[in-house]
Design a protein around this motif. Structure first.
Motif, PDB file in Angstrom:
ATOM      1  N   TYR A 134      17.045  -4.393 -14.139  1.00  0.00           N
ATOM      2  CA  TYR A 134      16.986  -5.563 -15.010  1.00  0.00           C
ATOM      3  C   TYR A 134      18.377  -6.111 -15.330  1.00  0.00           C
ATOM      4  O   TYR A 134      18.571  -6.798 -16.328  1.00  0.00           O
ATOM      5  CB  TYR A 134      16.247  -5.210 -16.300  1.00  0.00           C
ATOM      6  N   ALA A 135      19.325  -5.850 -14.437  1.00  0.00           N
ATOM      7  CA  ALA A 135      20.691  -6.347 -14.634  1.00  0.00           C
ATOM      8  C   ALA A 135      20.729  -7.867 -14.680  1.00  0.00           C
ATOM      9  O   ALA A 135      21.504  -8.471 -15.446  1.00  0.00           O
ATOM     10  CB  ALA A 135      21.601  -5.821 -13.525  1.00  0.00           C
ATOM     11  N   HIS A 136      19.872  -8.507 -13.889  1.00  0.00           N
ATOM     12  CA  HIS A 136      19.863  -9.973 -13.847  1.00  0.00           C
ATOM     13  C   HIS A 136      19.384 -10.589 -15.156  1.00  0.00           C
ATOM     14  O   HIS A 136      19.561 -11.793 -15.380  1.00  0.00           O
ATOM     15  CB  HIS A 136      18.970 -10.451 -12.689  1.00  0.00           C
ATOM     16  N   GLU A 137      18.777  -9.775 -16.026  1.00  0.00           N
ATOM     17  CA  GLU A 137      18.329 -10.260 -17.334  1.00  0.00           C
ATOM     18  C   GLU A 137      19.279  -9.824 -18.442  1.00  0.00           C
ATOM     19  O   GLU A 137      18.966  -9.964 -19.632  1.00  0.00           O
ATOM     20  CB  GLU A 137      16.905  -9.775 -17.631  1.00  0.00           C
ATOM     21  N   GLY A 138      20.432  -9.266 -18.060  1.00  0.00           N
ATOM     22  CA  GLY A 138      21.444  -8.909 -19.047  1.00  0.00           C
ATOM     23  C   GLY A 138      21.414  -7.470 -19.500  1.00  0.00           C
ATOM     24  O   GLY A 138      22.042  -7.126 -20.508  1.00  0.00           O
ATOM     25  N   PHE A 139      20.725  -6.580 -18.775  1.00  0.00           N
ATOM     26  CA  PHE A 139      20.568  -5.194 -19.212  1.00  0.00           C
ATOM     27  C   PHE A 139      21.422  -4.207 -18.415  1.00  0.00           C
ATOM     28  O   PHE A 139      21.188  -2.996 -18.466  1.00  0.00           O
ATOM     29  CB  PHE A 139      19.094  -4.786 -19.133  1.00  0.00           C
ATOM     30  N   ALA A 140      22.424  -4.712 -17.701  1.00  0.00           N
ATOM     31  CA  ALA A 140      23.261  -3.830 -16.882  1.00  0.00           C
ATOM     32  C   ALA A 140      23.977  -2.772 -17.714  1.00  0.00           C
ATOM     33  O   ALA A 140      24.186  -1.638 -17.268  1.00  0.00           O
ATOM     34  CB  ALA A 140      24.276  -4.658 -16.103  1.00  0.00           C
ATOM     35  N   HIS A 141      24.341  -3.134 -18.931  1.00  0.00           N
ATOM     36  CA  HIS A 141      25.058  -2.197 -19.801  1.00  0.00           C
ATOM     37  C   HIS A 141      24.275  -1.954 -21.101  1.00  0.00           C
ATOM     38  O   HIS A 141      24.861  -1.705 -22.158  1.00  0.00           O
ATOM     39  CB  HIS A 141      26.454  -2.728 -20.114  1.00  0.00           C
ATOM     40  N   ALA A 142      22.958  -2.029 -21.005  1.00  0.00           N
ATOM     41  CA  ALA A 142      22.119  -1.857 -22.189  1.00  0.00           C
ATOM     42  C   ALA A 142      22.209  -0.444 -22.741  1.00  0.00           C
ATOM     43  O   ALA A 142      22.405   0.533 -22.011  1.00  0.00           O
ATOM     44  CB  ALA A 142      20.669  -2.174 -21.838  1.00  0.00           C
ATOM     45  N   GLN A 143      22.067  -0.362 -24.055  1.00  0.00           N
ATOM     46  CA  GLN A 143      21.986   0.945 -24.717  1.00  0.00           C
ATOM     47  C   GLN A 143      20.589   1.519 -24.478  1.00  0.00           C
ATOM     48  O   GLN A 143      19.588   0.845 -24.727  1.00  0.00           O
ATOM     49  CB  GLN A 143      22.241   0.783 -26.212  1.00  0.00           C
ATOM     50  N   VAL A 144      20.503   2.735 -24.008  1.00  0.00           N
ATOM     51  CA  VAL A 144      19.207   3.333 -23.655  1.00  0.00           C
ATOM     52  C   VAL A 144      18.850   4.441 -24.648  1.00  0.00           C
ATOM     53  O   VAL A 144      19.668   5.325 -24.928  1.00  0.00           O
ATOM     54  CB  VAL A 144      19.232   3.906 -22.227  1.00  0.00           C
ATOM     55  N   THR A 145      17.648   4.373 -25.178  1.00  0.00           N
ATOM     56  CA  THR A 145      17.140   5.399 -26.087  1.00  0.00           C
ATOM     57  C   THR A 145      15.869   5.990 -25.494  1.00  0.00           C
ATOM     58  O   THR A 145      14.918   5.264 -25.192  1.00  0.00           O
ATOM     59  CB  THR A 145      16.823   4.813 -27.472  1.00  0.00           C
ATOM     60  N   THR A 146      15.849   7.299 -25.320  1.00  0.00           N
ATOM     61  CA  THR A 146      14.666   7.986 -24.807  1.00  0.00           C
ATOM     62  C   THR A 146      13.985   8.721 -25.949  1.00  0.00           C
ATOM     63  O   THR A 146      14.607   9.552 -26.625  1.00  0.00           O
ATOM     64  CB  THR A 146      15.034   8.981 -23.696  1.00  0.00           C
ATOM     65  N   LEU A 147      12.726   8.429 -26.177  1.00  0.00           N
ATOM     66  CA  LEU A 147      11.991   9.017 -27.286  1.00  0.00           C
ATOM     67  C   LEU A 147      11.650  10.478 -26.994  1.00  0.00           C
ATOM     68  O   LEU A 147      11.554  10.885 -25.832  1.00  0.00           O
ATOM     69  CB  LEU A 147      10.696   8.244 -27.542  1.00  0.00           C
ATOM     70  N   THR A 148      11.463  11.250 -28.052  1.00  0.00           N
ATOM     71  CA  THR A 148      11.031  12.636 -27.912  1.00  0.00           C
ATOM     72  C   THR A 148       9.524  12.665 -27.672  1.00  0.00           C
ATOM     73  O   THR A 148       8.828  11.650 -27.763  1.00  0.00           O
ATOM     74  CB  THR A 148      11.356  13.443 -29.174  1.00  0.00           C
ATOM     75  N   LYS A 149       8.987  13.839 -27.381  1.00  0.00           N
ATOM     76  CA  LYS A 149       7.563  13.975 -27.098  1.00  0.00           C
ATOM     77  C   LYS A 149       6.695  13.604 -28.301  1.00  0.00           C
ATOM     78  O   LYS A 149       5.534  13.206 -28.142  1.00  0.00           O
ATOM     79  CB  LYS A 149       7.257  15.413 -26.667  1.00  0.00           C
ATOM     80  N   SER A 150       7.215  13.743 -29.510  1.00  0.00           N
ATOM     81  CA  SER A 150       6.426  13.460 -30.712  1.00  0.00           C
ATOM     82  C   SER A 150       6.574  12.009 -31.188  1.00  0.00           C
ATOM     83  O   SER A 150       5.961  11.612 -32.173  1.00  0.00           O
ATOM     84  CB  SER A 150       6.845  14.404 -31.842  1.00  0.00           C
ATOM     85  N   GLN A 151       7.374  11.214 -30.505  1.00  0.00           N
ATOM     86  CA  GLN A 151       7.584   9.830 -30.895  1.00  0.00           C
ATOM     87  C   GLN A 151       6.803   8.880 -29.989  1.00  0.00           C
ATOM     88  O   GLN A 151       6.448   9.228 -28.870  1.00  0.00           O
ATOM     89  CB  GLN A 151       9.084   9.476 -30.821  1.00  0.00           C
ATOM     90  N   PHE A 152       6.549   7.677 -30.502  1.00  0.00           N
ATOM     91  CA  PHE A 152       5.901   6.658 -29.689  1.00  0.00           C
ATOM     92  C   PHE A 152       6.274   5.280 -30.226  1.00  0.00           C
ATOM     93  O   PHE A 152       6.673   5.128 -31.386  1.00  0.00           O
ATOM     94  CB  PHE A 152       4.380   6.834 -29.674  1.00  0.00           C
ATOM     95  N   LEU A 153       6.131   4.284 -29.390  1.00  0.00           N
ATOM     96  CA  LEU A 153       6.384   2.900 -29.754  1.00  0.00           C
ATOM     97  C   LEU A 153       5.061   2.180 -29.971  1.00  0.00           C
ATOM     98  O   LEU A 153       4.107   2.389 -29.225  1.00  0.00           O
ATOM     99  CB  LEU A 153       7.169   2.189 -28.642  1.00  0.00           C
ATOM    100  N   PHE A 154       5.004   1.337 -31.004  1.00  0.00           N
ATOM    101  CA  PHE A 154       3.811   0.528 -31.216  1.00  0.00           C
ATOM    102  C   PHE A 154       4.233  -0.752 -31.932  1.00  0.00           C
ATOM    103  O   PHE A 154       5.303  -0.811 -32.542  1.00  0.00           O
ATOM    104  CB  PHE A 154       2.754   1.283 -32.036  1.00  0.00           C
ATOM    105  N   PRO A 155       3.431  -1.808 -31.874  1.00  0.00           N
ATOM    106  CA  PRO A 155       3.794  -3.074 -32.516  1.00  0.00           C
ATOM    107  C   PRO A 155       3.979  -2.903 -34.021  1.00  0.00           C
ATOM    108  O   PRO A 155       3.349  -2.054 -34.657  1.00  0.00           O
ATOM    109  CB  PRO A 155       2.598  -3.990 -32.207  1.00  0.00           C
ATOM    110  N   GLY A 156       4.857  -3.733 -34.588  1.00  0.00           N
ATOM    111  CA  GLY A 156       5.113  -3.658 -36.019  1.00  0.00           C
ATOM    112  C   GLY A 156       3.875  -3.944 -36.847  1.00  0.00           C
ATOM    113  O   GLY A 156       2.997  -4.708 -36.455  1.00  0.00           O
ATOM    114  N   LEU A 157       3.794  -3.310 -38.015  1.00  0.00           N
ATOM    115  CA  LEU A 157       2.678  -3.520 -38.931  1.00  0.00           C
ATOM    116  C   LEU A 157       2.829  -4.852 -39.654  1.00  0.00           C
ATOM    117  O   LEU A 157       3.942  -5.338 -39.880  1.00  0.00           O
ATOM    118  CB  LEU A 157       2.616  -2.387 -39.947  1.00  0.00           C
ATOM    119  N   ILE A 158       1.702  -5.449 -40.030  1.00  0.00           N
ATOM    120  CA  ILE A 158       1.691  -6.718 -40.756  1.00  0.00           C
ATOM    121  C   ILE A 158       1.044  -6.487 -42.120  1.00  0.00           C
ATOM    122  O   ILE A 158      -0.133  -6.131 -42.207  1.00  0.00           O
ATOM    123  CB  ILE A 158       0.922  -7.802 -39.985  1.00  0.00           C
ATOM    124  N   ASP A 159       1.823  -6.651 -43.174  1.00  0.00           N
ATOM    125  CA  ASP A 159       1.321  -6.515 -44.548  1.00  0.00           C
ATOM    126  C   ASP A 159       0.991  -7.918 -45.049  1.00  0.00           C
ATOM    127  O   ASP A 159       1.887  -8.743 -45.232  1.00  0.00           O
ATOM    128  CB  ASP A 159       2.386  -5.856 -45.423  1.00  0.00           C
TER     129      ASP A 159
END
Length: 265
Positions: free
Chosen positions: A67-92
């Motif tokens: 994804y270098a062509h989209e500006g991610f050549a030097h992106a900061q990379v975070t790898t989640l642990t086994k107990s973590q997950f990503l999900f959409p933000g909550l709406i209050d």
């Protein structure tokens, strides 16, 4: 893990840079369809926009290259642990920001008793802008940390305090709908405005201010906000309706929450 939006962040700023998150992804494709991707990658631009979702990610360096062509050549990379997950933000969809200090208080009485003994005196105290700054900075920071990336806030009758709430949401990177509460009758402990004219003028002041700090409405949106029918006489409700049409704002209001409210209408 909360991804914050920074509307003015330049791409080349040292602290703010593109980010890639790798890990389990959970989201709803519809009301009845929950999708779990065991390992996916999400690319986020410096202004908080999701640029890509890759359900078959490779290594971090391979993703940066892919994804270098989209500006991610030097992106900061975070790898989640086994107990973590990503999900959409909550709406209050309904949060009374002035009542934040009253959390878990007054559960022994009726709604009306709670309003008179806890809500009204607390909300009236936001004539103090220093208190508004302290409380609203905490409520936006805390709700965002707990995953609420979008919140519809109920404010108090004070225009300046309401503007501070909008400032805090914008500074935190939280999407928010904010409006000055309008009350001229039915309240206690001084938690009311002297006239419909004053209420409408202050409401318009906040609408204009919120539009000025986020003209494109990327994060913070103004609204008109009658507390409810028993608290707003017809001339105030009519004026708020005209403001809504004039400025194309959202509307927040309370309907008939109790039998006593129904009897007042």
């Amino acid at each position: 893990m909360v991804i914050r939006y920074h509307s003015e962040a330049p791409v080349n700023e040292g602290v703010v840079q593109p980010k890639i998150f790798i890990g389990r992804l959970i989201h709803s494709k519809s009301l009845n369809d929950l999708e779990i991707i065991p390992r996916a990658a999400i690319g986020v631009t410096p202004n908080g926009t999701i640029a890509f979702v890759d359900s078959k990610p490779a290594t971090a360096s391979q993703l940066q290259t892919r994804y270098a062509h989209e500006g991610f050549a030097h992106a900061q990379v975070t790898t989640l642990t086994k107990s973590q997950f990503l999900f959409p933000g909550l709406i209050d969809t309904h949060l009374h920001a002035p009542q934040w200090p009253n959390l878990a208080l007054g559960m022994e009485g009726t709604l009306r008793e709670w309003c008179e003994n806890y809500t009204d005196p607390m909300e009236a105290s936001y004539s103090s802008t220093s208190k508004a700054q302290r409380v609203y900075a905490d409520v936006t920071k805390t709700t965002l940390a707990l995953g609420s990336t979008t919140v519809a806030y109920n404010s108090s009758i004070h225009a300046e305090a309401t503007n501070i709430l909008a400032d805090c949401a914008l500074a935190a990177g939280q999407r928010a709908i904010v409006g000055k509460m309008c009350i001229t009758v039915g309240s206690t402990h001084g938690n009311w405005e002297e006239s419909a004219e004053v209420s409408l003028a202050d409401s318009e002041k906040s609408v204009k201010y919120i539009r000025s700090i986020d003209p494109e409405g990327r994060l913070v949106h103004p609204c008109v906000q009658p507390r409810g029918g028993p608290y707003c006489p017809p001339e105030l409700m009519r004026g708020l309706g005209e403001q809504c049409e004039k400025y194309r704002t959202y509307v927040q209001a309370h309907m008939c929450e109790t039998q006593s409210d129904i009897g007042k209408l």
